[in-house]
Structure formats: structure tokens, C-alpha cells
Design a protein around this motif. Structure first.
Motif, PDB file in Angstrom:
ATOM      1  N   LEU A   1      12.947  23.357  -6.038  1.00  0.00           N
ATOM      2  CA  LEU A   1      11.862  22.542  -6.577  1.00  0.00           C
ATOM      3  C   LEU A   1      12.250  21.811  -7.859  1.00  0.00           C
ATOM      4  O   LEU A   1      11.649  20.786  -8.194  1.00  0.00           O
ATOM      5  N   THR A   2      13.236  22.329  -8.579  1.00  0.00           N
ATOM      6  CA  THR A   2      13.552  21.790  -9.901  1.00  0.00           C
ATOM      7  C   THR A   2      14.933  21.169  -9.996  1.00  0.00           C
ATOM      8  O   THR A   2      15.399  20.885 -11.101  1.00  0.00           O
ATOM      9  N   ASN A   3      15.597  20.939  -8.851  1.00  0.00           N
ATOM     10  CA  ASN A   3      16.913  20.292  -8.899  1.00  0.00           C
ATOM     11  C   ASN A   3      16.801  18.966  -9.648  1.00  0.00           C
ATOM     12  O   ASN A   3      16.085  18.053  -9.214  1.00  0.00           O
ATOM     13  N   PRO A   4      17.459  18.823 -10.793  1.00  0.00           N
ATOM     14  CA  PRO A   4      17.227  17.640 -11.628  1.00  0.00           C
ATOM     15  C   PRO A   4      17.657  16.330 -10.992  1.00  0.00           C
ATOM     16  O   PRO A   4      17.040  15.286 -11.250  1.00  0.00           O
ATOM     17  N   GLU A   5      18.686  16.343 -10.143  1.00  0.00           N
ATOM     18  CA  GLU A   5      19.142  15.094  -9.533  1.00  0.00           C
ATOM     19  C   GLU A   5      18.204  14.655  -8.417  1.00  0.00           C
ATOM     20  O   GLU A   5      17.997  13.457  -8.206  1.00  0.00           O
ATOM     21  N   VAL A   6      17.614  15.612  -7.714  1.00  0.00           N
ATOM     22  CA  VAL A   6      16.616  15.266  -6.692  1.00  0.00           C
ATOM     23  C   VAL A   6      15.379  14.684  -7.360  1.00  0.00           C
ATOM     24  O   VAL A   6      14.843  13.652  -6.931  1.00  0.00           O
ATOM     25  N   ILE A   7      14.927  15.338  -8.429  1.00  0.00           N
ATOM     26  CA  ILE A   7      13.757  14.841  -9.153  1.00  0.00           C
ATOM     27  C   ILE A   7      14.034  13.464  -9.746  1.00  0.00           C
ATOM     28  O   ILE A   7      13.156  12.586  -9.748  1.00  0.00           O
ATOM     29  N   ALA A   8      15.258  13.235 -10.215  1.00  0.00           N
ATOM     30  CA  ALA A   8      15.596  11.924 -10.779  1.00  0.00           C
ATOM     31  C   ALA A   8      15.498  10.825  -9.724  1.00  0.00           C
ATOM     32  O   ALA A   8      15.059   9.703 -10.017  1.00  0.00           O
ATOM     33  N   VAL A   9      15.901  11.125  -8.486  1.00  0.00           N
ATOM     34  CA  VAL A   9      15.754  10.150  -7.401  1.00  0.00           C
ATOM     35  C   VAL A   9      14.273   9.890  -7.152  1.00  0.00           C
ATOM     36  O   VAL A   9      13.829   8.741  -7.057  1.00  0.00           O
ATOM     37  N   ASP A  10      13.498  10.955  -7.041  1.00  0.00           N
ATOM     38  CA  ASP A  10      12.064  10.817  -6.766  1.00  0.00           C
ATOM     39  C   ASP A  10      11.364  10.020  -7.862  1.00  0.00           C
ATOM     40  O   ASP A  10      10.549   9.135  -7.577  1.00  0.00           O
ATOM     41  N   GLN A  11      11.652  10.322  -9.116  1.00  0.00           N
ATOM     42  CA  GLN A  11      10.903   9.766 -10.238  1.00  0.00           C
ATOM     43  C   GLN A  11      11.664   8.658 -10.951  1.00  0.00           C
ATOM     44  O   GLN A  11      11.423   8.399 -12.134  1.00  0.00           O
ATOM     45  N   ASP A  12      12.537   7.981 -10.235  1.00  0.00           N
ATOM     46  CA  ASP A  12      13.261   6.862 -10.832  1.00  0.00           C
ATOM     47  C   ASP A  12      12.290   5.847 -11.427  1.00  0.00           C
ATOM     48  O   ASP A  12      11.280   5.497 -10.799  1.00  0.00           O
ATOM     49  N   PRO A  13      12.556   5.376 -12.637  1.00  0.00           N
ATOM     50  CA  PRO A  13      11.593   4.496 -13.321  1.00  0.00           C
ATOM     51  C   PRO A  13      11.268   3.201 -12.594  1.00  0.00           C
ATOM     52  O   PRO A  13      10.225   2.594 -12.854  1.00  0.00           O
ATOM     53  N   ARG A  14      12.136   2.768 -11.686  1.00  0.00           N
ATOM     54  CA  ARG A  14      11.831   1.521 -10.969  1.00  0.00           C
ATOM     55  C   ARG A  14      10.610   1.693 -10.069  1.00  0.00           C
ATOM     56  O   ARG A  14       9.918   0.728  -9.748  1.00  0.00           O
ATOM     57  N   GLY A  15      10.363   2.919  -9.620  1.00  0.00           N
ATOM     58  CA  GLY A  15       9.110   3.245  -8.953  1.00  0.00           C
ATOM     59  C   GLY A  15       8.957   2.751  -7.532  1.00  0.00           C
ATOM     60  O   GLY A  15       7.838   2.678  -7.020  1.00  0.00           O
ATOM     61  N   LEU A  16      10.060   2.425  -6.862  1.00  0.00           N
ATOM     62  CA  LEU A  16       9.966   1.884  -5.511  1.00  0.00           C
ATOM     63  C   LEU A  16      10.081   2.990  -4.466  1.00  0.00           C
ATOM     64  O   LEU A  16      10.524   4.101  -4.744  1.00  0.00           O
ATOM     65  N   GLN A  17       9.682   2.673  -3.247  1.00  0.00           N
ATOM     66  CA  GLN A  17       9.800   3.592  -2.125  1.00  0.00           C
ATOM     67  C   GLN A  17      11.045   3.253  -1.320  1.00  0.00           C
ATOM     68  O   GLN A  17      11.410   2.083  -1.174  1.00  0.00           O
ATOM     69  N   GLY A  18      11.696   4.283  -0.791  1.00  0.00           N
ATOM     70  CA  GLY A  18      12.812   4.042   0.104  1.00  0.00           C
ATOM     71  C   GLY A  18      12.341   3.532   1.443  1.00  0.00           C
ATOM     72  O   GLY A  18      11.204   3.775   1.863  1.00  0.00           O
ATOM     73  N   VAL A  19      13.215   2.817   2.138  1.00  0.00           N
ATOM     74  CA  VAL A  19      12.885   2.273   3.456  1.00  0.00           C
ATOM     75  C   VAL A  19      14.056   2.514   4.401  1.00  0.00           C
ATOM     76  O   VAL A  19      15.198   2.695   3.983  1.00  0.00           O
ATOM     77  N   LYS A  20      13.743   2.525   5.685  1.00  0.00           N
ATOM     78  CA  LYS A  20      14.800   2.690   6.682  1.00  0.00           C
ATOM     79  C   LYS A  20      15.599   1.406   6.790  1.00  0.00           C
ATOM     80  O   LYS A  20      15.037   0.327   7.015  1.00  0.00           O
ATOM     81  N   VAL A  21      16.913   1.505   6.651  1.00  0.00           N
ATOM     82  CA  VAL A  21      17.761   0.316   6.698  1.00  0.00           C
ATOM     83  C   VAL A  21      18.669   0.287   7.920  1.00  0.00           C
ATOM     84  O   VAL A  21      19.260  -0.758   8.219  1.00  0.00           O
ATOM     85  N   ALA A  22      18.813   1.402   8.625  1.00  0.00           N
ATOM     86  CA  ALA A  22      19.691   1.417   9.795  1.00  0.00           C
ATOM     87  C   ALA A  22      19.346   2.600  10.686  1.00  0.00           C
ATOM     88  O   ALA A  22      18.897   3.651  10.220  1.00  0.00           O
ATOM     89  N   GLU A  23      19.570   2.406  11.976  1.00  0.00           N
ATOM     90  CA  GLU A  23      19.468   3.476  12.972  1.00  0.00           C
ATOM     91  C   GLU A  23      20.406   3.098  14.111  1.00  0.00           C
ATOM     92  O   GLU A  23      20.012   2.493  15.104  1.00  0.00           O
ATOM     93  N   ALA A  24      21.698   3.466  13.937  1.00  0.00           N
ATOM     94  CA  ALA A  24      22.728   3.052  14.891  1.00  0.00           C
ATOM     95  C   ALA A  24      22.503   3.651  16.271  1.00  0.00           C
ATOM     96  O   ALA A  24      22.861   3.055  17.286  1.00  0.00           O
ATOM     97  N   ALA A  25      21.942   4.840  16.321  1.00  0.00           N
ATOM     98  CA  ALA A  25      21.566   5.491  17.580  1.00  0.00           C
ATOM     99  C   ALA A  25      20.241   6.196  17.334  1.00  0.00           C
ATOM    100  O   ALA A  25      19.906   6.547  16.196  1.00  0.00           O
ATOM    101  N   ALA A  26      19.483   6.412  18.391  1.00  0.00           N
ATOM    102  CA  ALA A  26      18.144   6.985  18.257  1.00  0.00           C
ATOM    103  C   ALA A  26      18.190   8.297  17.480  1.00  0.00           C
ATOM    104  O   ALA A  26      18.926   9.222  17.831  1.00  0.00           O
ATOM    105  N   GLY A  27      17.397   8.358  16.416  1.00  0.00           N
ATOM    106  CA  GLY A  27      17.293   9.583  15.630  1.00  0.00           C
ATOM    107  C   GLY A  27      18.317   9.745  14.534  1.00  0.00           C
ATOM    108  O   GLY A  27      18.240  10.701  13.761  1.00  0.00           O
ATOM    109  N   LEU A  28      19.269   8.821  14.428  1.00  0.00           N
ATOM    110  CA  LEU A  28      20.291   8.889  13.375  1.00  0.00           C
ATOM    111  C   LEU A  28      19.988   7.773  12.376  1.00  0.00           C
ATOM    112  O   LEU A  28      20.396   6.629  12.566  1.00  0.00           O
ATOM    113  N   GLN A  29      19.284   8.129  11.327  1.00  0.00           N
ATOM    114  CA  GLN A  29      18.651   7.132  10.472  1.00  0.00           C
ATOM    115  C   GLN A  29      19.225   7.122   9.059  1.00  0.00           C
ATOM    116  O   GLN A  29      19.620   8.162   8.530  1.00  0.00           O
ATOM    117  N   VAL A  30      19.207   5.921   8.469  1.00  0.00           N
ATOM    118  CA  VAL A  30      19.633   5.736   7.086  1.00  0.00           C
ATOM    119  C   VAL A  30      18.474   5.113   6.321  1.00  0.00           C
ATOM    120  O   VAL A  30      17.940   4.075   6.726  1.00  0.00           O
TER     121      VAL A  30
END
Length: 400
Positions: free
Chosen positions: A193-222
Motif C-alpha cells: 500500500l505504501t510503495n513510494p514509486e507506485v504512489i508517485a505514479v498514481d499521484q503524479d502532479p500532471r494529474g492525467l489518466q493512463g490510456v491503452k496504447v497497444a494490444e498486439a494480441a487479444a489480452g496483451l495490453q499496454v
């Protein structure tokens, strides 16, 4: 979210009919005295209030109209007390709040509860709420999609599911609300729950949401999330299949050039080297790998205006990353309406810049059509810079 008050108040928007079948009772709950209740919560020292829709559907209330009234009551109460409540809207996505909630609330639920009494955590529920929470054009400038609490550390979960859960919520920039029993959790749960690098990704000051950018095969997503700084990305490799598979993140799909970029494993908190063009890793079945990438930003196009109206040309339809430059000489965030043509509008919060001549930027993800798009921002920002994201050529790919 702020951490100085470890409690939250919970107030229904209307009467909650318990047991089911109880007739609606207008005027019960907080209905009819929103400002009175919210002022009381503020005076009692609360920081955060979650307003459920319990009973609202039975009374035939309109979600947007009701929550706008609650938002105005919250502001009116703050004008008296000087204390601001974070306002969490919870109508379970039934009124499509991502279309109207930015600026009404600070966060809004996008789906039903992730777990109910008597159930155990499941990957199915986790992925369902993750998918339903992906509304990237609504998440910006301090406003957030909320896919519900974390199941991390709940009875019946495990460390692998917990880390995948944290990774999904982090790439989403979702609120991190612990749903487990904090008095009995293990050290492993606390560490997850307190991993600082995970929290830093979540609470990055830019405040944007991640989006799916690739799925080369069904279920293998980026999935990719634009982070603060230049050329910074968080990347999630998600394997929804039943077998371990290699998944590749290509730099050009992230809005970067193909030049060599440094890659870091967020959970291991260790570098995995420098890689040209992209990075491939084998991800176990049903799991995710969370990375950060530091590379070279792809070029964008800058537009200038003295009126806040810009004609933005897009080579392809889809999501584009836009950095908006503005000045706000006041002492409080200024609300502004951003509009793309006649199809899309959202409310931005523009924080103070120190003086009317000092400038800063905020970031949003814009849904643009191919060709010319009229983008307007009330209040007349000076410039907007736009680049393709996500996917090769800016083609939009959102959701599971």
C-alpha cells in the motif's frame, strides 16, 4: 487525497430505502439541507465527504442536477467556515458523471462497488472496475475518475493480486482508498500500500489518466500515463490471458521518439536498463508489470492566441496531449471551460500563478477529429501545445 484527517463523513443525497421496497421519503437524509450538513461537517474538522446516491433513483432525482446543488452548497458552506471539503460523488456511474462531474466534485465513482459484504477479492471485479473507470478526457487539473476502494490486504486476497490492483489504480491515477482492516494488516500489505514509486505514479502532479496504447494480441495490453517532466511516462504491461506472454511497449506508442530510453521496474524499484525503440517483458498470466520510462518527447505543435480560441489541426482522429499555458493572478484556482468544437466540454481548474503576468501550464487529453478542430478555453490562455497520444499516429484505444 489529503491525509491530515483520517476519517470521512458519508452523507446520502436522498433517503436510502432500507429495506428494499420502502417508499421514497423526500426531505430525509441530507436532501433539502445540504448546506447545513456540509457546513456542520466542515466545522467538525472533516476534510472529505462522500455523498452516495442512495435513494436518489427511488425518488426519480436527476444525478447531475442534484450533485450540482450539493456542490454549490459545499462552496457556500466553505465561504462561511473557510474550510474546504473534498467532495466525492457516488452514483456508481449511472448518470455518466465523467461528462459533467469535473468541477462539480473532486472525484466521482464510475461503477458499482468493487466488493460486497460476504465476497472475497477477485481479479474479475478488479478488472471490471478498472475498465469502467477509464475516461481520460475527464481526468485533469485535480479531478479524478474513481473506480472504488482498494481490495489490497482484504481477506481472500494475495500479494500478487494486491500488486496488480495497485498497479492498475496507479496507471489510472485513481484515488487510493484502503479498504482493508488497517489494524490487522501484515507488513507485506503495508509495504504494497505504501510503495513510494507506485504512489508517485498514481499521484503524479500532471494529474492525467493512463490510456491503452497497444494490444498486439487479444489480452496483451499496454497502457501509458504521461508524467510530469519531459519524456516521462508510466507504462503498464497487462496480461489478461491464461498463460505467461511477452508484451512489448513501443516508445512511439507512448508519444516518444524511438531513441534509447531508460526503463525502471516500479515494484522492484530498480533500473532494467536503457532500450532503443521499446521494451519487452514476459508477464505472468493475469498479472501486470508497472514501469517508468524516461525518453525523448516526440515533437508537438504550438498554437498561440490572445482570445483563448485555437484552430488545432490533427493528422488523425483520437486522443492528443495538450499543455495549456495561462496566467492567474488571483489567490484561488480559477475555473475555465475547455471546449472542442460543439461535441466536448469540460471544466478546468487553473491554479494561481503568482501574478497576472506569470505563467504555468496544465495538461489535458483532448478528443480531436481528423483535420481542423476549434479548441476554446474561457479566460484567454496564451498558448496551447498539442502532440499525438496515444498509439501510433495518435489512434485512440481506450479501455479493455
Amino acid at each position: 487525497m489529503r491525509q491530515n484527517t483520517p476519517v470521512r463523513s458519508h452523507s446520502p443525497a436522498a433517503h436510502n430505502p432500507i429495506p428494499p421496497g420502502t417508499p421514497p421519503a423526500p426531505g430525509s437524509g441530507s436532501e433539502g439541507h445540504y448546506e447545513q450538513d456540509l457546513r456542520a461537517f466542515q466545522e467538525w474538522g472533516f476534510d472529505y465527504v462522500k455523498v452516495d446516491w442512495c435513494g436518489g433513483q427511488d425518488e426519480g432525482l436527476d444525478q447531475e442536477t442534484t450533485y450540482r446543488a450539493i456542490s454549490q452548497a459545499n462552496k457556500a458552506a466553505t465561504a462561511v467556515t473557510g474550510r474546504r471539503l473534498v467532495l466525492s460523488l457516488c452514483e456508481w456511474g449511472s448518470g455518466r458523471p465523467w461528462n459533467w462531474a469535473p468541477g462539480v466534485g473532486d472525484l466521482w465513482r464510475t461503477s458499482t462497488d468493487i466488493i460486497y459484504w460476504g465476497q472475497t477479492p477477485s481479479a474479475t471485479a478488479m478488472l471490471s472496475n478498472f475498465d469502467q473507470g477509464l475516461h481520460p478526457t475527464a481526468q485533469h487539473t485535480g479531478y479524478y475518475n474513481d473506480p472504488d476502494v482498494l481490495m489490497v490486504g482484504m481477506r481472500g486476497s494475495n500479494a500478487t493480486l494486491d500488486r496488480t490492483h495497485m498497479s492498475l489504480w496507479a496507471i489510472s491515477g485513481a484515488p487510493l482508498l484502503a479498504g482493508n482492516d488497517l489494524t490487522t494488516m501484515t507488513r507485506e500489505t503495508a509495504a504494497n500500500l505504501t510503495n513510494p514509486e507506485v504512489i508517485a505514479v498514481d499521484q503524479d502532479p500532471r494529474g492525467l489518466q493512463g490510456v491503452k496504447v497497444a494490444e498486439a494480441a487479444a489480452g496483451l495490453q499496454v497502457y501509458a500515463k504521461v508524467l510530469s517532466g519531459t519524456g516521462k511516462r508510466a507504462v503498464l504491461l497487462l496480461n489478461r490471458t491464461s498463460a505467461a506472454k511477452p508484451i512489448t511497449a513501443r516508445w512511439t506508442d507512448l508519444g516518444l521518439t524511438g531513441a534509447a530510453a531508460s526503463v525502471r521496474d516500479v515494484w522492484k524499484r530498480a533500473s532494467v536498463g536503457t532500450h532503443g525503440g521499446g521494451y519487452t517483458a514476459t508477464v505472468p498470466a493475469g498479472e501486470a508489470m508497472l514501469l517508468t520510462v524516461s525518453g525523448t518527447e516526440a515533437p508537438g505543435t504550438a498554437y498561440q492566441s490572445t482570445t483563448g480560441s485555437f484552430t488545432v489541426t490533427a493528422g488523425t482522429a483520437g486522443l492528443k496531449l495538450a499543455d495549456i499555458t495561462y496566467a492567474n493572478g488571483g489567490t484561488a484556482p480559477r475555473s475555465a471551460t475547455l471546449r472542442v468544437g460543439g461535441q466536448y466540454a469540460t471544466t478546468l481548474a487553473l491554479p494561481p500563478t503568482g501574478s497576472p503576468t506569470a505563467h504555468r501550464t496544465v495538461s489535458v487529453l483532448l478528443p480531436l477529429a481528423k483535420g481542423g478542430n476549434t479548441v476554446t478555453v474561457s479566460g484567454g490562455p496564451d498558448a496551447i501545445s498539442v502532440q499525438d497520444l496515444p498509439g501510433t499516429g495518435g489512434a485512440q484505444a481506450v479501455g479493455g
